[in-house]
Structures are given as structure tokens and as C-alpha cells.
Scaffold this motif. Structure first.
Motif, PDB file in Angstrom:
ATOM      1  N   ASN A  57     -64.322 -19.131  35.611  1.00 55.72           N
ATOM      2  CA  ASN A  57     -63.541 -20.259  36.134  1.00 55.72           C
ATOM      3  C   ASN A  57     -64.266 -20.978  37.265  1.00 55.72           C
ATOM      4  OD1 ASN A  57     -63.332 -18.499  38.269  1.00 55.72           O
ATOM      5  ND2 ASN A  57     -61.096 -18.389  38.273  1.00 55.72           N
ATOM      6  N   ARG A  58     -65.557 -20.719  37.380  1.00 59.09           N
ATOM      7  CA  ARG A  58     -66.345 -21.267  38.476  1.00 59.09           C
ATOM      8  C   ARG A  58     -66.348 -22.798  38.487  1.00 59.09           C
ATOM      9  NH1 ARG A  58     -72.049 -18.421  39.513  1.00 59.09           N
ATOM     10  NH2 ARG A  58     -70.559 -16.708  39.273  1.00 59.09           N
ATOM     11  N   PHE A  59     -66.232 -23.402  37.320  1.00 56.18           N
ATOM     12  CA  PHE A  59     -66.301 -24.855  37.215  1.00 56.18           C
ATOM     13  C   PHE A  59     -64.926 -25.487  36.966  1.00 56.18           C
ATOM     14  CE2 PHE A  59     -70.483 -23.278  36.361  1.00 56.18           C
ATOM     15  CZ  PHE A  59     -71.357 -24.226  36.872  1.00 56.18           C
ATOM     16  N   ASP A  60     -63.872 -24.702  37.055  1.00 58.94           N
ATOM     17  CA  ASP A  60     -62.531 -25.177  36.711  1.00 58.94           C
ATOM     18  C   ASP A  60     -61.809 -25.678  37.962  1.00 58.94           C
ATOM     19  OD1 ASP A  60     -63.362 -24.139  34.323  1.00 58.94           O
ATOM     20  OD2 ASP A  60     -61.917 -22.497  34.276  1.00 58.94           O
ATOM     21  N   GLY A  61     -62.066 -26.920  38.322  1.00 59.41           N
ATOM     22  CA  GLY A  61     -61.464 -27.473  39.530  1.00 59.41           C
ATOM     23  C   GLY A  61     -59.951 -27.508  39.483  1.00 59.41           C
ATOM     24  N   THR A  62     -59.385 -27.790  38.306  1.00 54.59           N
ATOM     25  CA  THR A  62     -57.926 -27.869  38.202  1.00 54.59           C
ATOM     26  C   THR A  62     -57.265 -26.498  38.229  1.00 54.59           C
ATOM     27  OG1 THR A  62     -58.128 -28.004  35.781  1.00 54.59           O
ATOM     28  CG2 THR A  62     -57.924 -30.081  36.994  1.00 54.59           C
ATOM     29  N   ALA A  63     -58.022 -25.440  37.930  1.00 51.28           N
ATOM     30  CA  ALA A  63     -57.475 -24.085  38.047  1.00 51.28           C
ATOM     31  C   ALA A  63     -57.363 -23.692  39.520  1.00 51.28           C
ATOM     32  CB  ALA A  63     -58.352 -23.093  37.301  1.00 51.28           C
ATOM     33  N   LYS A  64     -58.339 -24.156  40.306  1.00 53.49           N
ATOM     34  CA  LYS A  64     -58.320 -23.855  41.739  1.00 53.49           C
ATOM     35  C   LYS A  64     -57.382 -24.782  42.500  1.00 53.49           C
ATOM     36  CE  LYS A  64     -63.163 -22.473  41.266  1.00 53.49           C
ATOM     37  NZ  LYS A  64     -64.568 -22.863  41.535  1.00 53.49           N
ATOM     38  N   ASN A  65     -57.090 -25.934  41.897  1.00 54.00           N
ATOM     39  CA  ASN A  65     -56.225 -26.924  42.549  1.00 54.00           C
ATOM     40  C   ASN A  65     -55.163 -27.400  41.543  1.00 54.00           C
ATOM     41  OD1 ASN A  65     -57.870 -27.616  45.237  1.00 54.00           O
ATOM     42  ND2 ASN A  65     -59.339 -27.493  43.538  1.00 54.00           N
ATOM     43  N   PRO A  66     -54.226 -26.533  41.174  1.00 54.72           N
ATOM     44  CA  PRO A  66     -53.253 -26.893  40.139  1.00 54.72           C
ATOM     45  C   PRO A  66     -52.376 -28.083  40.519  1.00 54.72           C
ATOM     46  CG  PRO A  66     -52.626 -24.856  41.246  1.00 54.72           C
ATOM     47  CD  PRO A  66     -54.014 -25.164  41.687  1.00 54.72           C
ATOM     48  N   GLU A  67     -52.286 -28.382  41.800  1.00 51.33           N
ATOM     49  CA  GLU A  67     -51.480 -29.527  42.229  1.00 51.33           C
ATOM     50  C   GLU A  67     -52.051 -30.851  41.715  1.00 51.33           C
ATOM     51  OE1 GLU A  67     -54.516 -28.758  45.527  1.00 51.33           O
ATOM     52  OE2 GLU A  67     -53.240 -27.566  44.176  1.00 51.33           O
ATOM     53  N   TRP A  68     -53.341 -30.875  41.383  1.00 49.81           N
ATOM     54  CA  TRP A  68     -53.935 -32.100  40.836  1.00 49.81           C
ATOM     55  C   TRP A  68     -53.306 -32.466  39.502  1.00 49.81           C
ATOM     56  CZ3 TRP A  68     -59.845 -30.669  41.511  1.00 49.81           C
ATOM     57  CH2 TRP A  68     -60.173 -30.664  42.887  1.00 49.81           C
ATOM     58  N   LEU A  69     -52.803 -31.483  38.774  1.00 48.88           N
ATOM     59  CA  LEU A  69     -52.253 -31.735  37.443  1.00 48.88           C
ATOM     60  C   LEU A  69     -50.902 -32.434  37.492  1.00 48.88           C
ATOM     61  CD1 LEU A  69     -53.117 -28.275  35.838  1.00 48.88           C
ATOM     62  CD2 LEU A  69     -54.348 -30.424  35.506  1.00 48.88           C
TER      63      LEU A  69
END
Length: 337
Positions: A324-336
Motif C-alpha cells: 500500500n506504499r503508493f495508495d494515497g487514498t488508503a492513507k487518506n480515506p477522507e479524500w474519497l
């Protein structure tokens, strides 16, 4: 030689055999939809007929230099040297990449650029807000291509195309003249891309462009090239290649060189290969790859893939697929949203 383009199977110069793209070559002939000007190769953006540079400038990387002016200098230098495809995203460096791009495009540079950005929002409200924020940062009235970003979960297509989902905001923005073309991106699994295409078809929608990893390792492991690329060519959807060097992890394998990585991706029926250029030396490298590019025949491709096969089989050089190193939306679910 015939260079592959993305304007249909015949014009692209490819055949599809058992899910594998096989290039067709003809001596002293360029494929329909491919042109050369001033040392740069331009290809057609799928059925849209826009001419874009075979190399695209990666948006995340122009936000990496500590000095904003250095990022602006890279963008303008790339455009001056014929690169017109500008990649970006609403979330890159908390909007910093878009801000730099907006400043760089002043003074007549906007007219020379094909501008793309991406949004993370899965709800209509979140997507609409992000589109407007991108327009403001980029200092433009219209973004040429807007893409749903990080479609990496099987449920993402459902959320995007649901009632009150992000696709409604995208379509309204297009109708209002805020964006011209629509696409999506993802880096996790070709099955997610295929599902996104299927859900779109169920909603009577066909994307203009799709962005995905295409590189010498991908061909061996959970392959976008083998599973998704033939579908895009068949449907006349522009192919945007990314991660040709796997954010340097492919280079760390010590089995392939940067120019080979770029040449391999350019040899596929892509409209553009988006690559990072956080300094002028990497811009020089990208330009050198274009100027030295000669379409590879089947034996050359086979030799390169044989060299990378063993390293690629477990995905250790493609961490965007296996971690998940490149998964920005996993680290910042509020973006979704």
C-alpha cells in the motif's frame, strides 16, 4: 518502421492474440496517428484525435524540488523541448504540484500544453469540489483531461457510477466546459481496471483515456499489458502508460537501464508514457529516449522480457501492486468523500 498508435486495431498496427499485444512492423512507414516534429514524437489520444507527446511529464515529481522555481523551470523546459502532455493530480503534494503547474503555464505556455489532472472523490460533492479546486490552482478555465484517480478497489467503480457518485460531477463539469475528456487511473490490479470498464459500459459510457502501469516487469506479473491493453485498443480508448521504472524500484533490480525502460513502454501501443522528471537531468534522459527510439521487433522485445522475467515473477519490483506504499487514498480515506 511502423510505430504503434491508439487509433484502432488496424491504425494501431497491432494484433491481439490470446490476450497478448503483438506489434506489427512495416519498414519505412509510420503508423496512422503518429507524427514527428522537432525531434519529438506525437501520437493520437485514442479516438479524440488530439496530438500528444509520446513522453508525458509526471505531475508528482515536479512537486518534489524544494525550490518552487525549479519545478516551474522543469515544466517550461519540457514544453520548450516538445513535451506537451502535462500530468497532475488534485492530491499531489497537497495541491502543490497543481499550483506550480498553474504558475508555469502562464506567459503563453498554456496554449502549448495538453493539461491533465485527477480527482480522488467518489461522491458527487467531493468530486465537484476537487474539480473546482484543481481549476483554481491550475489557473485555467478548462482542463483537457480529468481522470478518476486511484481506482484500486473492486468497489471503486460502483461508488463512482452510483447515483450521487463522482461520475455525475465529472459529466456535469464536462457539460459546463470545465473539462474536455474523461478517464481513470489505477495501479493495483488489472481486474479492477476491467471491472471499471465493464461498469462504465453498463452505464452506456466509454472513457476517452485510461492510465496504468506498463513496463518490463508488468508483462510477467499481474499484467496490465496482457489483460487490459488489448481491451483498450479494441474500444479505441487512449492508453496512458506510467511507472515505466516503477518509481526506481525496477532500476534497483539492476537488470534493465532507464532508456530501455522508456523504450519498452514507448514500443507499446500507447498514446504517451508519463515519467517523473524532478530535475533537468531526468528531462534530458527522457528527451534522449525519444530521440534514440527505434521500434523494437519481436525478437528484441522477447530478449528484454527474458532478461527481466525471473526478477519480475513475484512482483518485488512493482510495489504499487503488492503493497500500500503508493495508495494515497488508503492513507487518506477522507479524500474519497
Amino acid at each position: 518502421m511502423k510505430i504503434a498508435s491508439t487509433s484502432g486495431l488496424v491504425a494501431a498496427g497491432v494484433t491481439v492474440l490470446e490476450g497478448v499485444v503483438k506489434p506489427i512492423f512495416a519498414s519505412n512507414e509510420l503508423a496512422q496517428g503518429t507524427t514527428q516534429q522537432g525531434g519529438m514524437i506525437y501520437r493520437t489520444l485514442g479516438r479524440a484525435k488530439e496530438k500528444i507527446s509520446v513522453i508525458g511529464l509526471g505531475g508528482h515529481h515536479i512537486g518534489r524540488p524544494k525550490d518552487e522555481q525549479e519545478g516551474i523551470r522543469i515544466i517550461r523546459s519540457a514544453i520548450d523541448r516538445g513535451i506537451n502532455f502535462m500530468d497532475n493530480c488534485w492530491d499531489y503534494h497537497n495541491g502543490g504540484s497543481e499550483i506550480r503547474m498553474g504558475k508555469a503555464l502562464q506567459g503563453g505556455y498554456r496554449d502549448k500544453a495538453f493539461l491533465m489532472s485527477k480527482i480522488d472523490g467518489r461522491t458527487k460533492a467531493a468530486a465537484a469540489r476537487q474539480i473546482d479546486e484543481s481549476l483554481k490552482r491550475l489557473q485555467v478555465d478548462t482542463i483537457d483531461l480529468m481522470q478518476h484517480h486511484e481506482v484500486i478497489r473492486m468497489e471503486d467503480p460502483d461508488r463512482i457510477f452510483a447515483a450521487g457518485g463522482a461520475q455525475e460531477a465529472i459529466l456535469e463539469a464536462q457539460k459546463a466546459g470545465k473539462i474536455r475528456y474523461i478517464g481513470f487511473t489505477g495501479h493495483k490490479d488489472p481486474l479492477v481496471h476491467l471491472r471499471m470498464l465493464e461498469i462504465a459500459a453498463q452505464n452506456n459510457f466509454r472513457f476517452d483515456a485510461v492510465q496504468m502501469p506498463l513496463n518490463v516487469m508488468d508483462a510477467h506479473f499481474r499484467s496490465f499489458e496482457r489483460q487490459v491493453l488489448p481491451r483498450l485498443i479494441k474500444d479505441e480508448i487512449a492508453v496512458l502508460g506510467m511507472k515505466s521504472m516503477g518509481d526506481s524500484y525496477i532500476l534497483k533490480s539492476n537488470v534493465v537501464k532507464p532508456i530501455e525502460c522508456l523504450h519498452y513502454a514507448m514500443n507499446l501501443p500507447v498514446s504517451t508514457v508519463i515519467t517523473g522528471m524532478e530535475n533537468l537531468q531526468l528531462l534530458d534522459q527522457a528527451i534522449a529516449a525519444v530521440q534514440s527510439f527505434k521500434p523494437m521487433d519481436q525478437s528484441q522485445v522477447a530478449a528484454l522480457l527474458e532478461r527481466t522475467r525471473e526478477t519480475a515473477l513475484k512482483g518485488q519490483s512493482e510495489l504499487y501492486k503488492t503493497s500500500n506504499r503508493f495508495d494515497g487514498t488508503a492513507k487518506n480515506p477522507e479524500w474519497l468523500g
